[in-house]
Enzyme design. Structure first.
Site, PDB file in Angstrom:
ATOM      1  N   HIS A 228      47.968  11.535  33.826  1.00 29.64           N
ATOM      2  CA  HIS A 228      49.167  10.588  33.803  1.00 29.64           C
ATOM      3  C   HIS A 228      50.193  11.583  34.049  1.00 29.64           C
ATOM      4  O   HIS A 228      51.092  11.227  34.617  1.00 29.64           O
ATOM      5  CB  HIS A 228      49.231   9.775  32.603  1.00 29.64           C
ATOM      6  CG  HIS A 228      50.411   8.927  32.210  1.00 29.64           C
ATOM      7  ND1 HIS A 228      50.301   7.682  32.439  1.00 29.64           N
ATOM      8  CD2 HIS A 228      51.595   9.389  32.139  1.00 29.64           C
ATOM      9  CE1 HIS A 228      51.590   7.126  31.994  1.00 29.64           C
ATOM     10  NE2 HIS A 228      52.496   8.208  32.172  1.00 29.64           N
ATOM     11  N   GLU A 229      50.502  12.426  33.330  1.00 25.24           N
ATOM     12  CA  GLU A 229      51.596  13.475  33.305  1.00 25.24           C
ATOM     13  C   GLU A 229      51.764  14.381  34.577  1.00 25.24           C
ATOM     14  O   GLU A 229      52.885  14.289  34.892  1.00 25.24           O
ATOM     15  CB  GLU A 229      51.590  14.559  32.043  1.00 25.24           C
ATOM     16  CG  GLU A 229      51.318  14.070  30.600  1.00 25.24           C
ATOM     17  CD  GLU A 229      52.360  12.615  30.122  1.00 25.24           C
ATOM     18  OE1 GLU A 229      51.920  12.006  29.517  1.00 25.24           O
ATOM     19  OE2 GLU A 229      53.474  12.542  30.981  1.00 25.24           O
TER      20      GLU A 229
ATOM     21  N   HIS B 212      53.109  12.186  36.845  1.00 25.51           N
ATOM     22  CA  HIS B 212      54.371  11.806  37.091  1.00 25.51           C
ATOM     23  C   HIS B 212      55.249  13.116  37.738  1.00 25.51           C
ATOM     24  O   HIS B 212      56.077  12.998  38.552  1.00 25.51           O
ATOM     25  CB  HIS B 212      55.441  12.251  35.609  1.00 25.51           C
ATOM     26  CG  HIS B 212      55.205  11.010  34.794  1.00 25.51           C
ATOM     27  ND1 HIS B 212      55.568   9.721  35.311  1.00 25.51           N
ATOM     28  CD2 HIS B 212      54.632  10.805  33.494  1.00 25.51           C
ATOM     29  CE1 HIS B 212      55.376   8.965  34.576  1.00 25.51           C
ATOM     30  NE2 HIS B 212      55.188   9.444  33.323  1.00 25.51           N
TER      31      HIS B 212
ATOM     32  N   TYR C  54      63.266   6.474  37.123  1.00 23.66           N
ATOM     33  CA  TYR C  54      62.647   6.102  35.843  1.00 23.66           C
ATOM     34  C   TYR C  54      63.482   5.247  34.929  1.00 23.66           C
ATOM     35  O   TYR C  54      63.956   5.299  33.850  1.00 23.66           O
ATOM     36  CB  TYR C  54      62.732   7.251  34.971  1.00 23.66           C
ATOM     37  CG  TYR C  54      61.271   7.210  34.117  1.00 23.66           C
ATOM     38  CD1 TYR C  54      61.561   7.238  32.373  1.00 23.66           C
ATOM     39  CD2 TYR C  54      59.869   6.973  34.339  1.00 23.66           C
ATOM     40  CE1 TYR C  54      60.542   7.141  31.756  1.00 23.66           C
ATOM     41  CE2 TYR C  54      58.961   7.094  33.413  1.00 23.66           C
ATOM     42  CZ  TYR C  54      59.223   7.173  31.938  1.00 23.66           C
ATOM     43  OH  TYR C  54      58.018   6.960  31.249  1.00 23.66           O
TER      44      TYR C  54
ATOM     45  N   GLU D 156      55.697   4.752  35.987  1.00 17.99           N
ATOM     46  CA  GLU D 156      54.774   4.396  35.073  1.00 17.99           C
ATOM     47  C   GLU D 156      53.189   4.017  35.380  1.00 17.99           C
ATOM     48  O   GLU D 156      52.117   4.716  35.222  1.00 17.99           O
ATOM     49  CB  GLU D 156      54.999   3.531  34.033  1.00 17.99           C
ATOM     50  CG  GLU D 156      55.936   4.153  32.920  1.00 17.99           C
ATOM     51  CD  GLU D 156      55.016   5.629  32.341  1.00 17.99           C
ATOM     52  OE1 GLU D 156      54.275   5.315  31.757  1.00 17.99           O
ATOM     53  OE2 GLU D 156      55.525   6.735  32.270  1.00 17.99           O
TER      54      GLU D 156
ATOM     55  N   ASP E 233      63.633   1.548  26.359  1.00 18.11           N
ATOM     56  CA  ASP E 233      62.564   2.416  26.937  1.00 18.11           C
ATOM     57  C   ASP E 233      62.705   2.301  28.421  1.00 18.11           C
ATOM     58  O   ASP E 233      61.929   2.081  29.221  1.00 18.11           O
ATOM     59  CB  ASP E 233      61.027   1.661  26.832  1.00 18.11           C
ATOM     60  CG  ASP E 233      59.901   2.731  27.347  1.00 18.11           C
ATOM     61  OD1 ASP E 233      60.511   3.885  27.375  1.00 18.11           O
ATOM     62  OD2 ASP E 233      58.916   2.144  27.754  1.00 18.11           O
TER      63      ASP E 233
ATOM     64  N   HIS F 142      57.257   1.314  30.157  1.00 19.71           N
ATOM     65  CA  HIS F 142      55.959   1.327  29.584  1.00 19.71           C
ATOM     66  C   HIS F 142      55.107  -0.032  29.341  1.00 19.71           C
ATOM     67  O   HIS F 142      54.044  -0.391  29.085  1.00 19.71           O
ATOM     68  CB  HIS F 142      55.847   2.151  28.455  1.00 19.71           C
ATOM     69  CG  HIS F 142      55.857   3.638  28.597  1.00 19.71           C
ATOM     70  ND1 HIS F 142      57.415   4.118  28.337  1.00 19.71           N
ATOM     71  CD2 HIS F 142      55.087   4.550  28.836  1.00 19.71           C
ATOM     72  CE1 HIS F 142      57.425   5.282  28.508  1.00 19.71           C
ATOM     73  NE2 HIS F 142      55.938   5.799  28.831  1.00 19.71           N
TER      74      HIS F 142
HETATM   75  C1  LIG Z   1      49.004   7.638  29.001  1.00 16.93           C
HETATM   76  C2  LIG Z   1      50.086   8.869  28.905  1.00 16.93           C
HETATM   77  C3  LIG Z   1      51.323   8.415  28.243  1.00 16.93           C
HETATM   78  O1  LIG Z   1      51.939   7.267  28.385  1.00 16.93           O
HETATM   79  O2  LIG Z   1      52.142   9.510  27.609  1.00 16.93           O
HETATM   80  C4  LIG Z   1      53.152   9.141  27.091  1.00 16.93           C
HETATM   81  C5  LIG Z   1      53.120   8.965  25.614  1.00 16.93           C
HETATM   82  C6  LIG Z   1      51.988   8.932  24.834  1.00 16.93           C
HETATM   83  C7  LIG Z   1      54.193   8.632  24.833  1.00 16.93           C
HETATM   84  C8  LIG Z   1      55.609   8.712  25.717  1.00 16.93           C
HETATM   85  C9  LIG Z   1      55.650   8.667  27.016  1.00 16.93           C
HETATM   86  C10 LIG Z   1      54.787   9.229  27.676  1.00 16.93           C
HETATM   87  C11 LIG Z   1      54.381   9.065  29.238  1.00 16.93           C
HETATM   88  O3  LIG Z   1      54.112  10.097  29.764  1.00 16.93           O
HETATM   89  O4  LIG Z   1      54.911   8.049  29.919  1.00 16.93           O
HETATM   90 ZN   LIG Z   2      54.384   8.350  31.857  1.00 17.81          ZN
END
Ligand SMILES: CCC(=O)Oc1c(C)cccc1C(=O)O
Ligand SMILES: [Zn+2]
Length: 311
Positions: free
Chosen positions: A147-148, A151, A162, A171, A229, A234
């Site tokens: 996921h990261e 990005h 974003y 996201e 957010d 998210h």
């Molecule tokens: C699935 C990975 C994810 O959602 O990472 C985040 C977390 C754990 C907290 C805040 C932001 C993120 C993100 O990468 O959007």
């Molecule tokens: Zn993310």
């Protein structure tokens, strides 16, 4: 300086044994993987650092004297980044986040009581969890690491802002490649399940098959207008996430082809202010490019978005 690839050992966050690609120097080993095509082409590598719970990045490149590594957060950040690199390179022909073999840097133990993970614009950072037992070290899940890094891919391609709908697409594309790269057969298509209360099964950050299970919308009629957010990025990601779930679970659609459609849409058609309707059009166009008008994939992706009220 003379570098030589070596293989170390270590345990991950879930106490699982794993081999680790490291870089030997006189006197010890760096947590640096120099076995990938990126290294021969551009000197790029996969490097893992520690912030020692300060708000610094990248921090200190991790070293070890005997190549037996005992920082589980670092072991997983490093090994999982290698898996993500391999997926993008072999499945989609992309050479690292920037497609130029750029070094993938991860920093673990980022800040104190930090229950987040993120892409800083140049690298990944992972917190240790929120101080309670809700999260394990955030790098302990392959879908989180993918996921990261995604990005980073998004920033170097569509560069989806974003915020609002483009932010929810940003996201969602990260959740999608987190699921594709983790490639587990979990029935609920969960995000971050391995690091969310690791001792309690069945809970996670989000669900792609049923976003409503975690209070997120799965239809445009339930889009959440909020200032929280970055406009609910998210939360509203549940709508494109459900669309992807619909697409991949349509009979005749295989995961590798779905991945090509989603990657082509991101890298060829989406732009920084794309909205959900643009994502529908981008994925239909990508499927048409790859599989032809009237193909199983084009019909499936069209229906997938209609099912969530987009288009
Ligand atoms: C699935 C990975 C994810 O959602 O990472 C985040 C977390 C754990 C907290 C805040 C932001 C993120 C993100 O990468 O959007
Ligand atoms: Zn993310």
């Amino acid at each position: 300086v003379h570098h030589a690839a070596a293989v170390g050992q270590g345990k991950g966050v879930l106490n699982d044994n794993k081999s680790i690609n490291t870089d030997s120097y006189p006197g010890g080993y760096y947590l640096r993987d120099i076995t990938k095509p990126m290294y021969s082409q551009s000197g790029g590598a996969i490097e893992t650092y520690t912030a020692k719970n300060k708000m610094v990045s990248p921090g200190t490149l991790l070293t070890d004297s005997d190549n037996i590594w005992n920082d589980p957060a670092a072991v997983d950040a490093h090994v999982y980044a290698g898996k993500v690199y391999d997926y993008y390179y072999t499945k989609l022909g992309r050479n690292s986040f920037d497609d130029e073999g750029g070094t993938l840097k991860s920093t673990v133990h980022y800040r104190e009581n930090y229950g987040n993970a993120g892409w800083t614009g140049t690298q990944m950072v992972y917190g240790d969890g929120d101080g309670s037992d809700k999260y394990a070290y955030l790098s302990g899940a392959l879908d989180v690491v993918a996921h990261e890094i995604t990005h980073g891919v998004t920033e170097r391609t569509a560069d989806l802002v974003y915020e609002g709908q483009s932010g929810a697409l940003n996201e969602s594309w990260s959740d999608v490649f987190g699921n594709l790269i983790e490639n587990k057969s979990d029935p609920e298509w969960l995000c971050g399940e391995d690091i969310t209360t690791p001792n309690i099964p069945g809970d996670a950050l989000r669900s792609m098959s049923d976003p409503t299970k975690y209070g997120d919308p799965d239809h445009m009629r339930d889009y959440v207008d909020t200032t929280e957010d970055h406009g609910g990025v998210h939360t509203n990601s549940g709508i494109p996430n459900k669309a992807f779930y619909n697409f991949v679970t349509t009979s005749g659609v295989i995961r590798d082809n779905a991945a090509k459609v989603w990657y082509r849409a991101l890298s060829q058609y989406l732009t920084s202010n794309s909205k959900f309707i643009d994502a529908r059009n981008a994925t239909i166009q990508a499927a048409t490019d790859l599989f032809g008008a009237g193909s199983t994939e084009v019909n499936a992706v069209t229906n997938a978005w209609s099912n969530v009220g987009v288009g």
